[in-house]
Write a protein that holds these residues in place. Structure first.
Motif, PDB file in Angstrom:
ATOM      1  N   ASN A 211     -11.924 -67.397  23.406  1.00  0.00           N
ATOM      2  CA  ASN A 211     -11.558 -68.734  22.923  1.00  0.00           C
ATOM      3  C   ASN A 211     -11.760 -68.835  21.414  1.00  0.00           C
ATOM      4  N   GLN A 212     -12.881 -68.301  20.954  1.00  0.00           N
ATOM      5  CA  GLN A 212     -13.170 -68.328  19.523  1.00  0.00           C
ATOM      6  C   GLN A 212     -12.169 -67.477  18.735  1.00  0.00           C
ATOM      7  N   ALA A 213     -11.834 -66.313  19.280  1.00  0.00           N
ATOM      8  CA  ALA A 213     -10.879 -65.432  18.595  1.00  0.00           C
ATOM      9  C   ALA A 213      -9.500 -66.074  18.520  1.00  0.00           C
ATOM     10  N   LEU A 214      -9.122 -66.778  19.579  1.00  0.00           N
ATOM     11  CA  LEU A 214      -7.817 -67.429  19.565  1.00  0.00           C
ATOM     12  C   LEU A 214      -7.788 -68.570  18.555  1.00  0.00           C
ATOM     13  N   ALA A 215      -8.874 -69.318  18.489  1.00  0.00           N
ATOM     14  CA  ALA A 215      -8.962 -70.389  17.490  1.00  0.00           C
ATOM     15  C   ALA A 215      -8.890 -69.813  16.081  1.00  0.00           C
ATOM     16  N   SER A 216      -9.552 -68.682  15.867  1.00  0.00           N
ATOM     17  CA  SER A 216      -9.520 -68.030  14.551  1.00  0.00           C
ATOM     18  C   SER A 216      -8.118 -67.521  14.221  1.00  0.00           C
ATOM     19  N   ALA A 217      -7.407 -67.037  15.243  1.00  0.00           N
ATOM     20  CA  ALA A 217      -6.047 -66.541  15.023  1.00  0.00           C
ATOM     21  C   ALA A 217      -5.123 -67.653  14.549  1.00  0.00           C
ATOM     22  N   VAL A 218      -5.361 -68.863  15.044  1.00  0.00           N
ATOM     23  CA  VAL A 218      -4.550 -70.012  14.610  1.00  0.00           C
ATOM     24  C   VAL A 218      -4.986 -70.484  13.231  1.00  0.00           C
ATOM     25  N   GLU A 219      -6.287 -70.444  12.983  1.00  0.00           N
ATOM     26  CA  GLU A 219      -6.791 -70.872  11.677  1.00  0.00           C
ATOM     27  C   GLU A 219      -6.284 -69.952  10.568  1.00  0.00           C
ATOM     28  N   GLU A 220      -6.272 -68.653  10.841  1.00  0.00           N
ATOM     29  CA  GLU A 220      -5.816 -67.699   9.837  1.00  0.00           C
ATOM     30  C   GLU A 220      -4.300 -67.674   9.706  1.00  0.00           C
ATOM     31  N   PHE A 221      -3.631 -67.852  10.832  1.00  0.00           N
ATOM     32  CA  PHE A 221      -2.162 -67.844  10.867  1.00  0.00           C
ATOM     33  C   PHE A 221      -1.690 -69.111  11.575  1.00  0.00           C
ATOM     34  N   PRO A 222      -1.548 -70.233  10.854  1.00  0.00           N
ATOM     35  CA  PRO A 222      -1.198 -71.508  11.488  1.00  0.00           C
ATOM     36  C   PRO A 222       0.089 -71.444  12.323  1.00  0.00           C
ATOM     37  N   GLU A 223       0.976 -70.543  11.940  1.00  0.00           N
ATOM     38  CA  GLU A 223       2.229 -70.429  12.700  1.00  0.00           C
ATOM     39  C   GLU A 223       1.985 -69.889  14.108  1.00  0.00           C
ATOM     40  N   ASN A 224       0.765 -69.437  14.372  1.00  0.00           N
ATOM     41  CA  ASN A 224       0.406 -68.940  15.709  1.00  0.00           C
ATOM     42  C   ASN A 224       0.131 -70.059  16.708  1.00  0.00           C
ATOM     43  N   GLU A 225       0.191 -71.308  16.275  1.00  0.00           N
ATOM     44  CA  GLU A 225      -0.278 -72.411  17.118  1.00  0.00           C
ATOM     45  C   GLU A 225       0.436 -72.467  18.476  1.00  0.00           C
ATOM     46  N   ILE A 226       1.759 -72.400  18.471  1.00  0.00           N
ATOM     47  CA  ILE A 226       2.501 -72.491  19.733  1.00  0.00           C
ATOM     48  C   ILE A 226       2.259 -71.256  20.595  1.00  0.00           C
ATOM     49  N   ALA A 227       2.225 -70.082  19.967  1.00  0.00           N
ATOM     50  CA  ALA A 227       1.937 -68.864  20.727  1.00  0.00           C
ATOM     51  C   ALA A 227       0.548 -68.932  21.346  1.00  0.00           C
ATOM     52  N   ALA A 228      -0.408 -69.492  20.610  1.00  0.00           N
ATOM     53  CA  ALA A 228      -1.764 -69.630  21.137  1.00  0.00           C
ATOM     54  C   ALA A 228      -1.791 -70.590  22.317  1.00  0.00           C
ATOM     55  N   GLU A 229      -1.039 -71.665  22.219  1.00  0.00           N
ATOM     56  CA  GLU A 229      -0.975 -72.596  23.352  1.00  0.00           C
ATOM     57  C   GLU A 229      -0.361 -71.925  24.573  1.00  0.00           C
ATOM     58  N   SER A 230       0.624 -71.080  24.339  1.00  0.00           N
ATOM     59  CA  SER A 230       1.232 -70.335  25.431  1.00  0.00           C
ATOM     60  C   SER A 230       0.224 -69.406  26.106  1.00  0.00           C
ATOM     61  N   ILE A 231      -0.623 -68.788  25.294  1.00  0.00           N
ATOM     62  CA  ILE A 231      -1.663 -67.905  25.843  1.00  0.00           C
ATOM     63  C   ILE A 231      -2.668 -68.712  26.662  1.00  0.00           C
ATOM     64  N   ARG A 232      -3.082 -69.865  26.139  1.00  0.00           N
ATOM     65  CA  ARG A 232      -4.023 -70.712  26.889  1.00  0.00           C
ATOM     66  C   ARG A 232      -3.406 -71.161  28.215  1.00  0.00           C
ATOM     67  N   PHE A 233      -2.120 -71.449  28.185  1.00  0.00           N
ATOM     68  CA  PHE A 233      -1.417 -71.869  29.393  1.00  0.00           C
ATOM     69  C   PHE A 233      -1.428 -70.751  30.432  1.00  0.00           C
ATOM     70  N   SER A 234      -1.234 -69.531  29.984  1.00  0.00           N
ATOM     71  CA  SER A 234      -1.270 -68.378  30.885  1.00  0.00           C
ATOM     72  C   SER A 234      -2.673 -68.161  31.443  1.00  0.00           C
ATOM     73  N   TRP A 235      -3.677 -68.308  30.602  1.00  0.00           N
ATOM     74  CA  TRP A 235      -5.063 -68.187  31.077  1.00  0.00           C
ATOM     75  C   TRP A 235      -5.347 -69.247  32.138  1.00  0.00           C
ATOM     76  N   LEU A 236      -4.871 -70.450  31.903  1.00  0.00           N
ATOM     77  CA  LEU A 236      -5.116 -71.554  32.831  1.00  0.00           C
ATOM     78  C   LEU A 236      -4.511 -71.256  34.200  1.00  0.00           C
ATOM     79  N   ALA A 237      -3.343 -70.629  34.213  1.00  0.00           N
ATOM     80  CA  ALA A 237      -2.698 -70.292  35.481  1.00  0.00           C
ATOM     81  C   ALA A 237      -3.569 -69.382  36.331  1.00  0.00           C
ATOM     82  N   ASP A 238      -4.284 -68.485  35.691  1.00  0.00           N
ATOM     83  CA  ASP A 238      -5.134 -67.540  36.410  1.00  0.00           C
ATOM     84  C   ASP A 238      -6.487 -68.131  36.785  1.00  0.00           C
TER      85      ASP A 238
END
Length: 354
Positions: A211-238
């Motif tokens: 979770n922390q690494a994903l938040a950092s990935a968005v902070e460093e690369f703001p354009e990652n926001e939607i991709a990060a949400e997609s990853i969280r959505f996939s995690w939630l499914a599991d």
């Protein structure tokens, strides 16, 4: 040409395929890397590149509609240049002993050159595509006398190929052009690598760290926001299927097209995974029902996924719905409508036969 939905999916897959460990880079003028073909599918195998020949290496995948659309053009170039060796190399998907030969057989003379498969993210996907900072397919490389001379989209191949063959190609100018492009592509690789690092932690069971690494990935690369949400959505499914379904329905009925695309991409990705079909189908139906079977991008995903699942009746419904709403703003409108009508006829006849 692909719809906007398809383009989004292929772009995501391309960046994901390019992320990972560093590899030796190549640029115009560099020695060509070795060929690495695990399975030859068509034509006489080529084990190495001759030091006094010209080659065109074209990269493709079975899921890539733009690749299939460009193959007749590459074939025409191959026929017009019999002294040049053309090789189509499959990448960015796992080898399938049924699917890959069937795809090549279906393309027939539209894919009129040597064809092989190299690997998913390994093999030439790494030593050619990633090394050459190519982040999408179809992509082509031209090699002359053992050196990479040009790389780019096959649609742009005609002029540089003729110049390379004639000895008039301006390699220095092309190299300068590519160096400007590399910085942008490297940024994409780095952004994707940050996302992959978070996913790796999750696979290792390190939930809080991921979770922390994903938040950092968005902070460093703001354009990652939607991709990060997609990853969280996939995690939630599991991890919480009930919460996942609630969020999926909110994506399908909301007005944010980016969130709807997350749902559609999730369905497409899961349908290809072992044991992923039930939730992929559920995600797709939530998207279709939430948009009333009237949203073009979702219907495009639907036709593809139902075809993969061999659900002819549902695919036919999606095809007919898409024919009703195909946007005039999308490219090749009449060509796509013709293709969909042909598929409609094919599916109707198949269902009548039982």
């Amino acid at each position: 040409m692909p719809s906007p939905a398809q383009s989004a999916v292929w772009g995501l897959l391309a960046v994901a395929a390019s992320a990972g460990a560093q590899t030796k880079s190549i640029e115009p003028g560099s020695p060509a890397p070795p060929l690495s073909v695990k399975h030859w599918l068509k034509g006489k195998p080529v084990t190495s590149l001759a030091k006094n020949g010209v080659y065109v290496i074209e990269f493709w995948a079975t899921w890539c509609l733009p690749c299939a659309e460009e193959m007749p053009h590459v074939t025409a170039l191959a026929r017009a240049n019999p002294d040049i060796t053309f090789i189509g190399v499959g990448i960015w998907e796992e080898w399938d002993a049924v699917k890959h030969p069937r795809f090549v057989a279906k393309m027939g003379q539209k894919m009129g050159y040597r064809v092989g498969y190299s690997g998913d993210q390994d093999g030439m996907a790494e030593t050619w595509m990633k090394a050459g900072f190519r982040d999408s397919i179809p992509s082509a490389f031209v090699v002359k006398d053992g050196h990479v001379m040009w790389m780019g989209h096959p649609r742009l191949l005609d002029k540089p190929l003729a110049e390379i063959k004639a000895g008039t190609f301006d390699l220095a100018a092309f190299k300068s052009e590519q160096q400007k492009r590399r910085a942008k592509v490297q940024w994409g690789f780095d952004a994707a690598a940050a996302l992959e690092a978070a996913q790796k932690l999750r696979r290792e069971g390190k939930v809080e760290a991921s979770n922390q690494a994903l938040a950092s990935a968005v902070e460093e690369f703001p354009e990652n926001e939607i991709a990060a949400e997609s990853i969280r959505f996939s995690w939630l499914a599991d991890e919480d299927p009930v919460a996942w379904e609630t969020k999926a329905r909110s994506y399908a009925t909301g007005e944010d097209s980016k969130r709807l695309t997350i749902l559609n991409k999730f369905a497409l990705a899961r349908v290809a995974k072992p044991n992923g079909i039930p939730i992929a189908r559920k995600a797709l139906l939530i998207a279709l029902e939430g948009t009333g079977w009237k949203e073009p991008n979702t219907l495009t995903f639907g036709t593809s996924i139902f075809a993969t699942l061999k659900e002819d009746q549902m695919e036919l419904r999606a095809v007919r719905a898409l024919l009703e709403v195909w946007p005039e703003s999308w490219t090749d409108v009449e060509e796509e409508r013709t293709r969909l009508r042909a598929r409609e006829v094919e599916l109707t006849a198949k269902l009548k036969r039982g």
